[in-house]
Scaffold this motif. Structure first.
Motif, mmCIF file in Angstrom:
data_model
loop_
_atom_site.group_PDB
_atom_site.id
_atom_site.type_symbol
_atom_site.label_atom_id
_atom_site.label_comp_id
_atom_site.label_asym_id
_atom_site.label_seq_id
_atom_site.Cartn_x
_atom_site.Cartn_y
_atom_site.Cartn_z
ATOM 1 N N UNK A 109 32.925 34.877 32.496
ATOM 2 C CA UNK A 109 32.919 33.804 33.497
ATOM 3 C C UNK A 109 33.870 34.113 34.641
ATOM 4 N N UNK A 110 34.978 34.800 34.322
ATOM 5 C CA UNK A 110 36.004 35.080 35.325
ATOM 6 C C UNK A 110 36.579 36.466 35.079
ATOM 7 N N UNK A 111 36.584 37.284 36.140
ATOM 8 C CA UNK A 111 37.212 38.601 36.079
ATOM 9 C C UNK A 111 38.349 38.622 37.101
ATOM 10 N N UNK A 112 39.549 38.932 36.633
ATOM 11 C CA UNK A 112 40.749 38.987 37.471
ATOM 12 C C UNK A 112 41.223 40.435 37.546
ATOM 13 N N UNK A 113 41.601 40.872 38.724
ATOM 14 C CA UNK A 113 42.048 42.247 38.948
ATOM 15 C C UNK A 113 43.453 42.261 39.526
ATOM 16 N N UNK A 114 44.321 43.050 38.909
ATOM 17 C CA UNK A 114 45.650 43.303 39.455
ATOM 18 C C UNK A 114 45.655 44.738 39.953
ATOM 19 N N UNK A 115 46.174 44.969 41.149
ATOM 20 C CA UNK A 115 46.250 46.319 41.688
ATOM 21 C C UNK A 115 47.488 46.444 42.554
ATOM 22 N N UNK A 116 47.671 47.603 43.168
ATOM 23 C CA UNK A 116 48.862 47.819 43.993
ATOM 24 C C UNK A 116 48.579 48.852 45.080
ATOM 25 N N UNK A 168 34.451 44.617 44.371
ATOM 26 C CA UNK A 168 33.111 44.032 44.564
ATOM 27 C C UNK A 168 32.572 43.395 43.277
ATOM 28 N N UNK A 169 33.217 43.655 42.143
ATOM 29 C CA UNK A 169 32.722 43.161 40.855
ATOM 30 C C UNK A 169 33.602 42.072 40.230
ATOM 31 N N UNK A 170 34.629 41.624 40.958
ATOM 32 C CA UNK A 170 35.584 40.676 40.361
ATOM 33 C C UNK A 170 35.544 39.329 41.065
ATOM 34 N N UNK A 171 36.276 38.371 40.485
ATOM 35 C CA UNK A 171 36.355 37.028 41.056
ATOM 36 C C UNK A 171 37.710 36.729 41.696
ATOM 37 N N UNK A 172 38.782 37.290 41.134
ATOM 38 C CA UNK A 172 40.142 37.005 41.607
ATOM 39 C C UNK A 172 40.893 38.319 41.764
ATOM 40 N N UNK A 173 41.544 38.502 42.917
ATOM 41 C CA UNK A 173 42.339 39.687 43.200
ATOM 42 C C UNK A 173 43.807 39.298 43.301
ATOM 43 N N UNK A 174 44.667 40.000 42.556
ATOM 44 C CA UNK A 174 46.106 39.748 42.603
ATOM 45 C C UNK A 174 46.802 40.874 43.357
ATOM 46 N N UNK A 175 47.325 40.557 44.538
ATOM 47 C CA UNK A 175 48.102 41.498 45.342
ATOM 48 C C UNK A 175 49.210 40.723 46.045
ATOM 49 N N UNK A 176 50.236 41.431 46.490
ATOM 50 C CA UNK A 176 51.283 40.765 47.250
ATOM 51 C C UNK A 176 50.949 40.803 48.747
ATOM 52 N N UNK A 177 51.829 40.247 49.557
ATOM 53 C CA UNK A 177 51.596 40.151 51.004
ATOM 54 C C UNK A 177 51.270 41.503 51.642
#
Length: 104
Positions: free
Chosen positions: A53-60, A76-85
């Protein structure tokens, strides 16, 4: 306070990491992709028989520097992207965080 410097990135044992998604994890409702190589993240997604239902990605920034095409494919395949400013600005070439958020 909203910037940081990456002095060194050492992949060590994760450099050759090839996770296998066990059968018991198939059908999971949520997937959190940790900050690993985009090829590893893509491998995990491709092993799933049903999309969560939900795919979250952390990257840097490191992955933006060395594997941007693969990272864009994962995004392109995820729902939430975690990155800083600064990573949001680097990824989108937008100074405005509002505009950066709307790009992906």
């Amino acid at each position: 306070m909203n910037t940081r410097d990456t002095l060194v990135t050492e992949l060590n044992v994760l450099g050759d990491f090839k996770p296998v998604v066990p059968e018991s994890y198939q059908g999971a409702e949520f997937l959190m992709l940790g900050n690993l190589a985009p090829t590893v993240q893509l491998s995990v997604i491709s092993q799933l028989t049903k999309r969560p239902k939900l795919i979250v990605l952390d990257t840097m920034n490191f992955w933006m520097d060395v594997a941007l095409p693969e990272l864009e494919e994962v995004i392109s395949k995820i729902d939430v992207l975690l990155v800083n400013d600064s990573e949001a600005r680097q990824l989108t070439a937008e100074f405005s965080l509002v505009k950066a958020a709307k790009k992906y």
